[in-house]
Scaffold this motif. Sequence first.
Motif, PDB file in Angstrom:
ATOM      1  N   MET A  43       0.828  -1.204   0.000  1.00 43.57           N
ATOM      2  CA  MET A  43       0.000   0.000   0.000  1.00 43.57           C
ATOM      3  C   MET A  43       0.862   1.255   0.000  1.00 43.57           C
ATOM      4  SD  MET A  43      -3.034  -1.220   2.583  1.00 43.57           S
ATOM      5  CE  MET A  43      -3.438   0.436   2.997  1.00 43.57           C
ATOM      6  N   ALA A  44       1.972   1.238   0.738  1.00 50.03           N
ATOM      7  CA  ALA A  44       2.868   2.392   0.770  1.00 50.03           C
ATOM      8  C   ALA A  44       3.502   2.624  -0.599  1.00 50.03           C
ATOM      9  CB  ALA A  44       3.941   2.195   1.836  1.00 50.03           C
ATOM     10  N   CYS A  45       3.883   1.554  -1.274  1.00 50.80           N
ATOM     11  CA  CYS A  45       4.467   1.682  -2.620  1.00 50.80           C
ATOM     12  C   CYS A  45       3.438   2.229  -3.600  1.00 50.80           C
ATOM     13  CB  CYS A  45       4.998   0.333  -3.099  1.00 50.80           C
ATOM     14  SG  CYS A  45       6.488  -0.181  -2.248  1.00 50.80           S
ATOM     15  N   TRP A  46       2.200   1.749  -3.499  1.00 52.82           N
ATOM     16  CA  TRP A  46       1.132   2.240  -4.375  1.00 52.82           C
ATOM     17  C   TRP A  46       0.884   3.720  -4.123  1.00 52.82           C
ATOM     18  CZ3 TRP A  46      -3.669   4.241  -3.003  1.00 52.82           C
ATOM     19  CH2 TRP A  46      -4.526   4.504  -4.072  1.00 52.82           C
ATOM     20  N   GLY A  47       0.849   4.118  -2.843  1.00 53.83           N
ATOM     21  CA  GLY A  47       0.635   5.520  -2.499  1.00 53.83           C
ATOM     22  C   GLY A  47       1.738   6.402  -3.048  1.00 53.83           C
ATOM     23  N   SER A  48       2.960   5.929  -2.963  1.00 51.51           N
ATOM     24  CA  SER A  48       4.097   6.675  -3.496  1.00 51.51           C
ATOM     25  C   SER A  48       3.970   6.824  -5.006  1.00 51.51           C
ATOM     26  CB  SER A  48       5.399   5.959  -3.139  1.00 51.51           C
ATOM     27  OG  SER A  48       6.492   6.586  -3.727  1.00 51.51           O
ATOM     28  N   HIS A  49       3.582   5.752  -5.670  1.00 51.92           N
ATOM     29  CA  HIS A  49       3.388   5.782  -7.124  1.00 51.92           C
ATOM     30  C   HIS A  49       2.314   6.800  -7.503  1.00 51.92           C
ATOM     31  CE1 HIS A  49       2.854   4.290 -11.232  1.00 51.92           C
ATOM     32  NE2 HIS A  49       1.559   4.325 -10.975  1.00 51.92           N
ATOM     33  N   GLU A  50       1.197   6.792  -6.770  1.00 55.64           N
ATOM     34  CA  GLU A  50       0.108   7.722  -7.061  1.00 55.64           C
ATOM     35  C   GLU A  50       0.533   9.160  -6.834  1.00 55.64           C
ATOM     36  OE1 GLU A  50      -3.199   7.289  -8.284  1.00 55.64           O
ATOM     37  OE2 GLU A  50      -2.152   5.479  -8.909  1.00 55.64           O
ATOM     38  N   LEU A  51       1.283   9.403  -5.772  1.00 53.18           N
ATOM     39  CA  LEU A  51       1.766  10.745  -5.488  1.00 53.18           C
ATOM     40  C   LEU A  51       2.655  11.256  -6.619  1.00 53.18           C
ATOM     41  CD1 LEU A  51       1.924  13.067  -3.433  1.00 53.18           C
ATOM     42  CD2 LEU A  51       3.939  11.930  -2.493  1.00 53.18           C
ATOM     43  N   LEU A  52       3.557  10.423  -7.086  1.00 49.49           N
ATOM     44  CA  LEU A  52       4.418  10.816  -8.206  1.00 49.49           C
ATOM     45  C   LEU A  52       3.601  11.049  -9.470  1.00 49.49           C
ATOM     46  CD1 LEU A  52       7.431   8.410  -7.676  1.00 49.49           C
ATOM     47  CD2 LEU A  52       7.435  10.886  -7.439  1.00 49.49           C
ATOM     48  N   HIS A  53       2.654  10.170  -9.738  1.00 48.63           N
ATOM     49  CA  HIS A  53       1.827  10.259 -10.941  1.00 48.63           C
ATOM     50  C   HIS A  53       1.032  11.572 -10.961  1.00 48.63           C
ATOM     51  CE1 HIS A  53      -1.016   9.006 -14.065  1.00 48.63           C
ATOM     52  NE2 HIS A  53      -1.966   9.423 -13.248  1.00 48.63           N
ATOM     53  N   GLU A  57       1.277  15.062 -13.248  1.00 50.19           N
ATOM     54  CA  GLU A  57       0.153  15.667 -13.971  1.00 50.19           C
ATOM     55  C   GLU A  57       0.009  17.143 -13.639  1.00 50.19           C
ATOM     56  OE1 GLU A  57      -3.145  12.180 -14.649  1.00 50.19           O
ATOM     57  OE2 GLU A  57      -3.153  13.249 -12.748  1.00 50.19           O
ATOM     58  N   ALA A  58       0.121  17.477 -12.363  1.00 52.11           N
ATOM     59  CA  ALA A  58       0.006  18.880 -11.951  1.00 52.11           C
ATOM     60  C   ALA A  58       1.132  19.714 -12.556  1.00 52.11           C
ATOM     61  CB  ALA A  58       0.024  18.976 -10.429  1.00 52.11           C
ATOM     62  N   ALA A  59       2.340  19.166 -12.597  1.00 52.34           N
ATOM     63  CA  ALA A  59       3.475  19.897 -13.179  1.00 52.34           C
ATOM     64  C   ALA A  59       3.270  20.100 -14.678  1.00 52.34           C
ATOM     65  CB  ALA A  59       4.777  19.140 -12.916  1.00 52.34           C
ATOM     66  N   LEU A  60       2.734  19.099 -15.353  1.00 49.64           N
ATOM     67  CA  LEU A  60       2.460  19.225 -16.782  1.00 49.64           C
ATOM     68  C   LEU A  60       1.446  20.340 -17.050  1.00 49.64           C
ATOM     69  CD1 LEU A  60       2.632  18.151 -19.733  1.00 49.64           C
ATOM     70  CD2 LEU A  60       0.714  16.665 -19.137  1.00 49.64           C
ATOM     71  N   LEU A  61       0.362  20.350 -16.284  1.00 52.10           N
ATOM     72  CA  LEU A  61      -0.647  21.394 -16.465  1.00 52.10           C
ATOM     73  C   LEU A  61      -0.084  22.775 -16.135  1.00 52.10           C
ATOM     74  CD1 LEU A  61      -3.744  19.550 -14.988  1.00 52.10           C
ATOM     75  CD2 LEU A  61      -3.229  19.994 -17.400  1.00 52.10           C
ATOM     76  N   ARG A  62       0.735  22.864 -15.091  1.00 51.18           N
ATOM     77  CA  ARG A  62       1.374  24.127 -14.746  1.00 51.18           C
ATOM     78  C   ARG A  62       2.256  24.617 -15.898  1.00 51.18           C
ATOM     79  NH1 ARG A  62       5.972  23.043 -11.125  1.00 51.18           N
ATOM     80  NH2 ARG A  62       6.779  22.499 -13.156  1.00 51.18           N
ATOM     81  N   ASP A  63       3.056  23.711 -16.455  1.00 51.81           N
ATOM     82  CA  ASP A  63       3.969  24.092 -17.536  1.00 51.81           C
ATOM     83  C   ASP A  63       3.211  24.485 -18.806  1.00 51.81           C
ATOM     84  OD1 ASP A  63       6.011  23.593 -15.785  1.00 51.81           O
ATOM     85  OD2 ASP A  63       6.542  21.647 -16.660  1.00 51.81           O
TER      86      ASP A  63
END
Length: 84
Positions: A43-53, A57-63
Motif C-alpha cells: 500500500m505504501a508503494c502504491w501511495g508513493s506511485h500515485e503521489l508521483l503520478h 500531472e500537476a506539473a504538466l498542467l502548470r507548464d
Amino acid sequence: MTTPSRLSPLLEEFDFARECLTDRMTGPVMDSGGDPHETLTDMACWGSHELLHHGAEAALLRDRRRARYHRHRAAGHRSGDGAG
C-alpha cells in the motif's frame, strides 16, 4: 555478555514490538477495505506511485499554462485586458 535481570522485561517487550511491526509491514492488512492479501508495504508503494503520478500531472498542467501565458504575452497581448 549477560543481560542484567532488570533489563530482561524491557528487551522482551522490544522484541515483541519489533515482531508486531514486522508482521504489520509484511502481513495482510485486513482493515484497509481493499485486497485482504495486500501488505502495508504494498500500500505504501502504491501511495508513493500515485503521489508521483498526480504530481507529474500537476506539473504538466502548470507548464502548459505557463507556456500559453508566455505565447499570449509574446503575441502582444497585455495582462488583464480580458483577452483569453
